[in-house]
Design a protein around this motif. Structure first.
Motif, PDB file in Angstrom:
ATOM      1  N   VAL A  72     -47.294  27.417  14.332  1.00 25.67           N
ATOM      2  CA  VAL A  72     -48.222  27.399  15.534  1.00 25.67           C
ATOM      3  C   VAL A  72     -47.497  27.031  16.623  1.00 25.67           C
ATOM      4  O   VAL A  72     -47.163  26.103  16.904  1.00 25.67           O
ATOM      5  CB  VAL A  72     -49.396  26.110  15.199  1.00 25.67           C
ATOM      6  CG1 VAL A  72     -50.416  26.056  16.114  1.00 25.67           C
ATOM      7  CG2 VAL A  72     -50.006  26.346  13.892  1.00 25.67           C
ATOM      8  N   PRO A  73     -47.849  28.127  17.345  1.00 25.15           N
ATOM      9  CA  PRO A  73     -47.120  28.108  18.860  1.00 25.15           C
ATOM     10  C   PRO A  73     -47.965  27.113  19.734  1.00 25.15           C
ATOM     11  O   PRO A  73     -49.424  27.490  19.949  1.00 25.15           O
ATOM     12  CB  PRO A  73     -47.168  29.339  19.482  1.00 25.15           C
ATOM     13  CG  PRO A  73     -47.349  30.379  18.487  1.00 25.15           C
ATOM     14  CD  PRO A  73     -47.771  29.487  17.356  1.00 25.15           C
ATOM     15  N   LEU A  74     -47.787  25.902  20.195  1.00 24.07           N
ATOM     16  CA  LEU A  74     -48.655  25.072  20.879  1.00 24.07           C
ATOM     17  C   LEU A  74     -49.414  25.627  22.178  1.00 24.07           C
ATOM     18  O   LEU A  74     -50.413  24.959  22.846  1.00 24.07           O
ATOM     19  CB  LEU A  74     -48.049  23.656  21.188  1.00 24.07           C
ATOM     20  CG  LEU A  74     -47.638  23.021  19.924  1.00 24.07           C
ATOM     21  CD1 LEU A  74     -46.594  21.837  20.258  1.00 24.07           C
ATOM     22  CD2 LEU A  74     -48.695  22.635  18.977  1.00 24.07           C
ATOM     23  N   LEU A  75     -48.954  26.511  22.793  1.00 26.97           N
ATOM     24  CA  LEU A  75     -49.690  27.323  23.953  1.00 26.97           C
ATOM     25  C   LEU A  75     -50.465  28.333  23.649  1.00 26.97           C
ATOM     26  O   LEU A  75     -51.164  28.754  24.408  1.00 26.97           O
ATOM     27  CB  LEU A  75     -48.325  27.810  24.770  1.00 26.97           C
ATOM     28  CG  LEU A  75     -47.359  27.113  25.337  1.00 26.97           C
ATOM     29  CD1 LEU A  75     -46.191  28.286  25.991  1.00 26.97           C
ATOM     30  CD2 LEU A  75     -47.718  25.921  26.207  1.00 26.97           C
ATOM     31  N   TYR A  76     -50.616  28.401  22.361  1.00 23.25           N
ATOM     32  CA  TYR A  76     -52.024  29.296  21.661  1.00 23.25           C
ATOM     33  C   TYR A  76     -53.272  28.854  22.516  1.00 23.25           C
ATOM     34  O   TYR A  76     -53.593  27.608  22.506  1.00 23.25           O
ATOM     35  CB  TYR A  76     -52.000  29.241  20.377  1.00 23.25           C
ATOM     36  CG  TYR A  76     -52.831  30.403  20.088  1.00 23.25           C
ATOM     37  CD1 TYR A  76     -52.540  31.904  19.942  1.00 23.25           C
ATOM     38  CD2 TYR A  76     -54.309  30.019  19.576  1.00 23.25           C
ATOM     39  CE1 TYR A  76     -53.462  32.621  19.266  1.00 23.25           C
ATOM     40  CE2 TYR A  76     -55.050  31.132  18.970  1.00 23.25           C
ATOM     41  CZ  TYR A  76     -54.732  32.269  18.744  1.00 23.25           C
ATOM     42  OH  TYR A  76     -55.693  33.052  18.323  1.00 23.25           O
ATOM     43  N   PRO A  77     -53.870  29.578  23.317  1.00 21.22           N
ATOM     44  CA  PRO A  77     -55.270  29.339  23.806  1.00 21.22           C
ATOM     45  C   PRO A  77     -56.243  28.616  22.998  1.00 21.22           C
ATOM     46  O   PRO A  77     -56.906  27.837  23.631  1.00 21.22           O
ATOM     47  CB  PRO A  77     -55.686  30.709  24.411  1.00 21.22           C
ATOM     48  CG  PRO A  77     -54.958  31.683  23.598  1.00 21.22           C
ATOM     49  CD  PRO A  77     -53.824  31.113  23.169  1.00 21.22           C
ATOM     50  N   SER A  97     -44.507  24.804  17.807  1.00 18.13           N
ATOM     51  CA  SER A  97     -43.231  25.256  18.933  1.00 18.13           C
ATOM     52  C   SER A  97     -44.100  25.641  20.143  1.00 18.13           C
ATOM     53  O   SER A  97     -45.275  25.467  20.303  1.00 18.13           O
ATOM     54  CB  SER A  97     -42.614  26.711  18.265  1.00 18.13           C
ATOM     55  OG  SER A  97     -43.640  27.708  18.215  1.00 18.13           O
ATOM     56  N   ALA A  98     -43.258  25.629  21.208  1.00 19.05           N
ATOM     57  CA  ALA A  98     -43.452  26.030  22.475  1.00 19.05           C
ATOM     58  C   ALA A  98     -44.736  25.137  23.127  1.00 19.05           C
ATOM     59  O   ALA A  98     -45.757  25.405  23.174  1.00 19.05           O
ATOM     60  CB  ALA A  98     -44.136  27.444  22.583  1.00 19.05           C
ATOM     61  N   GLY A  99     -44.364  23.800  23.004  1.00 12.05           N
ATOM     62  CA  GLY A  99     -45.178  22.741  23.711  1.00 12.05           C
ATOM     63  C   GLY A  99     -44.728  21.492  23.379  1.00 12.05           C
ATOM     64  O   GLY A  99     -43.768  21.160  22.679  1.00 12.05           O
ATOM     65  N   GLU A 142     -29.176  32.199  20.726  1.00  7.60           N
ATOM     66  CA  GLU A 142     -29.059  33.571  19.950  1.00  7.60           C
ATOM     67  C   GLU A 142     -30.365  34.162  19.578  1.00  7.60           C
ATOM     68  O   GLU A 142     -30.409  35.240  19.027  1.00  7.60           O
ATOM     69  CB  GLU A 142     -27.936  33.498  18.897  1.00  7.60           C
ATOM     70  CG  GLU A 142     -26.641  32.933  19.168  1.00  7.60           C
ATOM     71  CD  GLU A 142     -26.198  31.528  18.912  1.00  7.60           C
ATOM     72  OE1 GLU A 142     -25.341  31.321  18.616  1.00  7.60           O
ATOM     73  OE2 GLU A 142     -27.410  30.881  19.289  1.00  7.60           O
ATOM     74  N   ALA A 143     -31.146  33.288  19.178  1.00 12.82           N
ATOM     75  CA  ALA A 143     -32.481  33.480  18.393  1.00 12.82           C
ATOM     76  C   ALA A 143     -33.429  34.769  19.170  1.00 12.82           C
ATOM     77  O   ALA A 143     -33.339  34.762  20.424  1.00 12.82           O
ATOM     78  CB  ALA A 143     -33.285  32.263  18.371  1.00 12.82           C
ATOM     79  N   GLY A 144     -34.323  35.399  18.511  1.00 17.42           N
ATOM     80  CA  GLY A 144     -35.431  36.095  19.003  1.00 17.42           C
ATOM     81  C   GLY A 144     -36.451  35.290  19.491  1.00 17.42           C
ATOM     82  O   GLY A 144     -36.474  34.045  19.425  1.00 17.42           O
ATOM     83  N   GLY A 145     -37.399  36.237  19.842  1.00 22.26           N
ATOM     84  CA  GLY A 145     -38.633  35.463  20.604  1.00 22.26           C
ATOM     85  C   GLY A 145     -38.249  34.379  21.745  1.00 22.26           C
ATOM     86  O   GLY A 145     -37.351  34.566  22.488  1.00 22.26           O
ATOM     87  N   HIS A 146     -39.136  33.575  21.869  1.00 25.33           N
ATOM     88  CA  HIS A 146     -38.997  32.573  22.996  1.00 25.33           C
ATOM     89  C   HIS A 146     -37.901  31.423  22.809  1.00 25.33           C
ATOM     90  O   HIS A 146     -37.868  30.938  21.836  1.00 25.33           O
ATOM     91  CB  HIS A 146     -40.303  31.847  23.402  1.00 25.33           C
ATOM     92  CG  HIS A 146     -41.534  32.719  23.643  1.00 25.33           C
ATOM     93  ND1 HIS A 146     -41.671  33.400  24.814  1.00 25.33           N
ATOM     94  CD2 HIS A 146     -42.635  33.233  22.982  1.00 25.33           C
ATOM     95  CE1 HIS A 146     -42.609  34.073  24.816  1.00 25.33           C
ATOM     96  NE2 HIS A 146     -43.336  34.186  23.919  1.00 25.33           N
ATOM     97  N   ASN A 147     -37.185  31.297  23.839  1.00 29.98           N
ATOM     98  CA  ASN A 147     -35.827  30.636  23.838  1.00 29.98           C
ATOM     99  C   ASN A 147     -35.782  29.541  24.802  1.00 29.98           C
ATOM    100  O   ASN A 147     -36.835  29.527  25.747  1.00 29.98           O
ATOM    101  CB  ASN A 147     -34.562  31.638  24.230  1.00 29.98           C
ATOM    102  CG  ASN A 147     -33.883  31.930  23.030  1.00 29.98           C
ATOM    103  OD1 ASN A 147     -33.429  31.009  22.327  1.00 29.98           O
ATOM    104  ND2 ASN A 147     -33.954  33.275  22.763  1.00 29.98           N
ATOM    105  N   GLY A 148     -35.114  28.388  24.696  1.00 23.23           N
ATOM    106  CA  GLY A 148     -34.870  27.397  25.869  1.00 23.23           C
ATOM    107  C   GLY A 148     -34.342  27.834  26.987  1.00 23.23           C
ATOM    108  O   GLY A 148     -33.510  28.738  26.954  1.00 23.23           O
ATOM    109  N   ARG A 149     -34.717  27.258  27.926  1.00 20.85           N
ATOM    110  CA  ARG A 149     -34.092  27.739  29.345  1.00 20.85           C
ATOM    111  C   ARG A 149     -32.793  27.191  29.508  1.00 20.85           C
ATOM    112  O   ARG A 149     -31.840  27.475  30.376  1.00 20.85           O
ATOM    113  CB  ARG A 149     -34.985  27.215  30.494  1.00 20.85           C
ATOM    114  CG  ARG A 149     -36.410  27.573  30.632  1.00 20.85           C
ATOM    115  CD  ARG A 149     -37.155  26.965  31.605  1.00 20.85           C
ATOM    116  NE  ARG A 149     -38.499  27.451  31.752  1.00 20.85           N
ATOM    117  CZ  ARG A 149     -39.174  28.708  31.937  1.00 20.85           C
ATOM    118  NH1 ARG A 149     -38.144  29.574  32.398  1.00 20.85           N
ATOM    119  NH2 ARG A 149     -40.172  28.987  31.779  1.00 20.85           N
ATOM    120  N   GLU A 150     -32.149  26.222  28.573  1.00 23.38           N
ATOM    121  CA  GLU A 150     -30.795  25.603  28.627  1.00 23.38           C
ATOM    122  C   GLU A 150     -29.848  26.762  28.180  1.00 23.38           C
ATOM    123  O   GLU A 150     -28.617  26.457  28.578  1.00 23.38           O
ATOM    124  CB  GLU A 150     -30.685  24.493  27.816  1.00 23.38           C
ATOM    125  CG  GLU A 150     -31.661  23.268  28.267  1.00 23.38           C
ATOM    126  CD  GLU A 150     -33.123  23.661  27.690  1.00 23.38           C
ATOM    127  OE1 GLU A 150     -33.364  24.397  26.818  1.00 23.38           O
ATOM    128  OE2 GLU A 150     -34.062  22.598  27.858  1.00 23.38           O
TER     129      GLU A 150
END
Length: 314
Positions: A72-77, A97-99, A142-150
């Motif tokens: 579950v991406p936590l940014l999902y509306p 993820s993502a939140g 290296e991962a696909g999809g959304h990555n960390g800004r670091e």
């Protein structure tokens, strides 16, 4: 000889191999195939409307008697609807993820659901531990999809996270083989999450044109992009070049949002429009040479993992 560690015991699975919940790829067919093969399959809810998610959960329950989960991406509306459906359908494992993991972890735990959060730094791993998650996924650059800004690579991130937390660590980013899995374990992980390799399987719901493009790709064919929005690793194509040109010319986040438009990921990964679509995939795509069943992928990773451990004298 049966294998047992804190990940296999946590999820009640045979092998500590988790299939990532990727948008437009991880439907009930892929999740159930991985779970039936002894790993942990995840349904990727990020590209699903609530009613579609419910349908996939129900079909997955019919297709496997083994544990499976939902990413579950936590940014999902409509995340509140997703969470409610997960609870109603009796799903027992959720990867977020993502939140901020604090937002939903306690709610899920109250309903007896195990929670794992995906992180890109040891700082966020500690916040996840404080939020009460059962494990973290340390996902490298290296991962696909959304990555960390670091932009921290797996080789650095995994030991940093393993040293920072007391809960189990699952490694992700650049893992498609038993060799990579053995390396992740050497760095402190107790399990691995595999994404890109499972996209190139018949059970993945992504378009065959996308799968074929993955097999044909080589080193350097993916780059991190859209850093002003949410960093994402893309396979190079006409859309990627348009984004890169806009970024080089100093495009604002608003201008990039307009360029991205609606449904760009669906066009590329699900509908197979390889030039105008967004093609999210990891660097490890360069090592993927064929499309093969998910069960074969999992078992080959596990067999090679054991051969490497034996060769190294473990």
């Amino acid at each position: 000889m049966a294998f047992s560690n804190n990940i296999t015991r946590l999820f009640n699975i045979q092998y500590p191999i988790i299939q990532a919940g990727m948008i437009w790829a991880s439907g009930w067919r892929l999740a159930s195939a991985v779970s039936n093969a002894g790993g942990l399959g995840l349904i990727g809810s990020g590209s699903m409307y609530p009613d579609v998610l419910r349908e996939h959960i129900q079909k997955c329950k019919q297709a496997t008697q083994q544990p499976f989960g939902v990413n579950v991406p936590l940014l999902y509306p409509d995340i509140d609807k997703h969470i409610q459906i997960i609870i109603e359908e009796g799903v027992k494992i959720v990867f977020t993820s993502a939140g901020n993991p604090k937002t939903w972890t306690s709610t899920l735990k109250e309903h007896g659901i195990q929670v794992v959060h995906v992180v890109s730094s040891s700082k966020f791993a500690l916040k996840s531990q404080e939020a009460g998650v059962d494990a973290v996924v340390a996902e490298g650059f290296e991962a696909g999809g959304h990555n960390g800004r670091e932009e921290t690579t797996s080789l650095v991130l995994i030991p940093a996270v393993a040293d920072a937390v007391n809960i189990p660590v699952i490694a992700a980013g650049g893992i498609s083989s038993g060799r990579a899995m053995a390396a992740a374990f050497a760095l402190g992980a107790s399990g691995v999450q595999v994404g890109s390799r499972f996209v190139a399987t018949p059970e993945a719901s992504s378009h065959r044109h996308f799968k074929e493009a993955i097999v044909k790709s080589g080193e350097g064919d993916t780059l991190l992009s859209l850093k002003k929005l949410a960093p994402v690793r893309l396979l190079k194509n006409a859309f990627f070049e348009a984004v890169r040109k806009a970024e080089m010319e100093g495009a604002s986040a608003e201008e990039l949002t307009i360029l991205l438009g609606r449904g760009r990921a669906k066009k590329g990964m699900f509908e197979g429009l390889l030039e105008e679509g967004e093609l999210e995939i990891g660097q490890v795509a360069a090592l993927i040479k064929e499309i093969k069943p998910a069960a074969d992928v999992l078992h080959e990773i596990w067999e090679e993992f054991n051969l490497v451990r034996k060769r190294m004298g473990e």
